[in-house]
Structure formats: C-alpha cells, structure tokens
Design an enzyme around this catalytic site. Structure first.
Site, PDB file in Angstrom:
ATOM      1  N   TYR A 150      -5.327  -1.895   1.358  1.00  0.00           N
ATOM      2  CA  TYR A 150      -5.268  -0.963   0.223  1.00  0.00           C
ATOM      3  C   TYR A 150      -6.105   0.243   0.604  1.00  0.00           C
ATOM      4  O   TYR A 150      -7.332   0.180   0.613  1.00  0.00           O
ATOM      5  CB  TYR A 150      -5.812  -1.678  -1.012  1.00  0.00           C
ATOM      6  N   LYS A 178      -0.818  -0.785   0.990  1.00  0.00           N
ATOM      7  CA  LYS A 178      -0.615   0.039  -0.198  1.00  0.00           C
ATOM      8  C   LYS A 178      -1.230   1.395   0.133  1.00  0.00           C
ATOM      9  O   LYS A 178      -2.457   1.534   0.256  1.00  0.00           O
ATOM     10  CB  LYS A 178      -1.271  -0.571  -1.430  1.00  0.00           C
TER      11      LYS A 178
END
Length: 305
Positions: A150, A178
């Site tokens: 992330y 992500k």
C-alpha cells in the site's frame, strides 16, 4: 495465489450509538456481493481501524468474513447468482510502524480464510528505503497469505521508490500494490514489469490505470453504485472504450464528492442519506460538513443505488 483484479471495496465500519453496527456491516457485505465486486478490504483506512480497539477489529473482521462466506453458502438456492456461488475474497489491512508488533498480527491472521494482507509503509518514522525493504520482507516471510503493498505517502510520510518496489516484487508472497502515490511513471513501470498486480488506489485514476493494463482498483467511492464501477471495469477489460468512458465520466462527480472532505466522512454521509448506515464516525474523524452532506443527499436522490 489470490487474484487481485477487478473492483475491491475498502469497507467502512458502521457505528450506531458509538458501537460497531454489525447488522449494517453485514448488510453492506451482502450488498456488494450482489453487485459483483471482486472483493472487499477489511480494516483499511476507510474502515477507521485506528479508532477500533483490538477486540473490535477482530469482531469487525469476523463479521465481514462470515457475511462473505454466507453468500457462498446460499448457493444451494436455485436462483443463486455467480457472485453468491463463491466466498467473496477479503483483504485485511495491517498497519503500524513497529515491525515486531505487526509480525504478531500477521501470525494471528495466518489461520484465517483471507485473500491476503494489505500493508502500508511504516508511518511517521519515515525509514530509509533499505528499512522499508527489510520491513516488508520480514512481514511477507511471516505471512501465510499474499501481501498487497500500500503505497500512500500522503498518509505515511514516506513513499515506496520504484527501485524498492521492484526489489519487493521479487518476493514470492508479495503479489500486488494499491497504488496511491500519484506517479504515472511508477504506475507504468510496475505495469510494464508485470510482476505485481497494480490496483488504482486514487479513485480518479481507475480509468487510466485499467486502460494502461492495471488489474483494477481498491475504490472507496464504489460504496455507492458499485454496479457502475463493476461495469466500468468490465467495459475497459473487454475493449469497449467508448462505453467505459461514458460510465467513468458519469461517475466522476460521485468520486469527487467522495473525497471533497476527509475519507470516509463523505461516503458515510451518502450511505446514511439512503438508509444503509448511521452517519457516525469516531474522533478524530468527524462528519461531513452540512454543505457537503446536502450535496451528497442530492446525489443520492438523483442516482439509483
């Protein structure tokens, strides 16, 4: 190995009179399963995990996993849809800046039927890139599930540099990212490299990421009209660019309003205006302003669910 393609929704945590509203949470899981989303993220940033104690986090995750599995168990019904014939995959957010504590959390999650863990860079401490590689490598080594990186420097204070990401991509359990860094160069480099599935984390970049060959998106704004986000993804992956462009342009006002104030306040206000949840957050998060709430309510009245 899990597949992290498609539209994933980072679930909000509904509250009622200060407590977690598990009935509303379960209803949301069923709603998104019916909409055909690829999966859910539990305890991501949108779920306000920093305001939940350890027992609450475990209870939220248990409800989400149970509800995601319940739709699969309902497949015995003759009219069950394809989305209901399998458990809806669930990613679990694991955050922190103390590697040892995060290793303990990873070990707790290893026995659960989850699709993977979503891990951001250590926040506030702003370690060197070598420290980031060592941190993620240790967590991936300990995890029985795939790891989704992330990259969100706006929140953590440190970005994952491209060389760091390419190094981490070599780890057998680090499977996806992500992508919230806002660097087109990095996004394209990762897509071209091909080892990580690239999921847009900034919702306005869903169209460009998927068109460039990315795998999909983890999109908070997809809490509302999730079917349209699913249709957008399908149109683009099927090469129907004109259709995808029309869908995306229609979604842009919704996406912009969803992030006009700190997430998840706008989306909670919109869902509350249409009866899915109460408009409650925990401090330090606060409700959307009256002006934005009015605009969101108007949006909810003019668009189908």
């Amino acid at each position: 190995m899990s597949d992290f393609s498609g539209i994933w929704i980072p679930l909000i945590t509904p509250f009622a009179d200060g407590a977690v509203d598990h009935a509303a949470l379960r209803a949301l899981v069923r709603r998104y399963a019916d909409a055909g989303v690829a999966g859910l993220v539990a305890l991501g940033t949108t779920g306000e995990p920093a305001t939940l104690d350890a027992a609450e986090q475990d209870a939220v995750l248990a409800t989400i996993l149970d509800a995601a599995q319940a739709d699969a168990n309902a497949a015995d019904a003759a009219d069950a849809t394809d989305a209901q014939r399998r458990p809806l995959p669930v990613l679990v957010g694991v955050s922190g800046n103390h590697t040892a504590s995060m290793l303990a959390r990873i070990e707790q999650l290893n026995s659960l039927p989850i699709a993977g863990v979503l891990i951001a860079a250590p926040y506030y401490t702003r370690p060197a890139q070598a420290g980031i590689v060592a941190h993620f490598s240790a967590l991936a080594d300990a995890s029985a599930h795939p790891v989704v990186l992330y990259d969100i420097p706006q929140r953590t204070g440190v970005r994952l540099e491209l060389d760091t990401l390419l190094t981490l991509a070599a780890h057998p359990r680090i499977q996806a990212i992500k992508d919230c860094a806002g660097s087109l160069d990095t996004t394209l480099a990762l897509i071209r490299d091909g080892r990580l599935q690239v999921l847009a984390g900034n919702d306005l970049e869903v169209f460009s990421t998927v068109c460039a060959g990315g795998s999909g998106a983890i999109a908070a704004s997809a809490h509302w009209r999730p079917e349209r986000f699913v249709a957008l993804y399908r149109a683009l992956t099927e090469g129907k660019l004109d259709e995808g462009r029309r869908i995306f342009h229609a979604l842009v006002p919704q996406i912009q309003l969803a992030f006009a104030e700190p997430n998840p306040a706008p989306m909670k206000a919109l869902l509350a205006a249409t009866g899915w949840v109460r408009n409650e957050l925990r401090l330090p998060m606060t409700r959307a302003s009256a002006a934005l709430t009015e605009r969101l309510a108007a949006l909810g009245e003019t668009l189908p669910r």
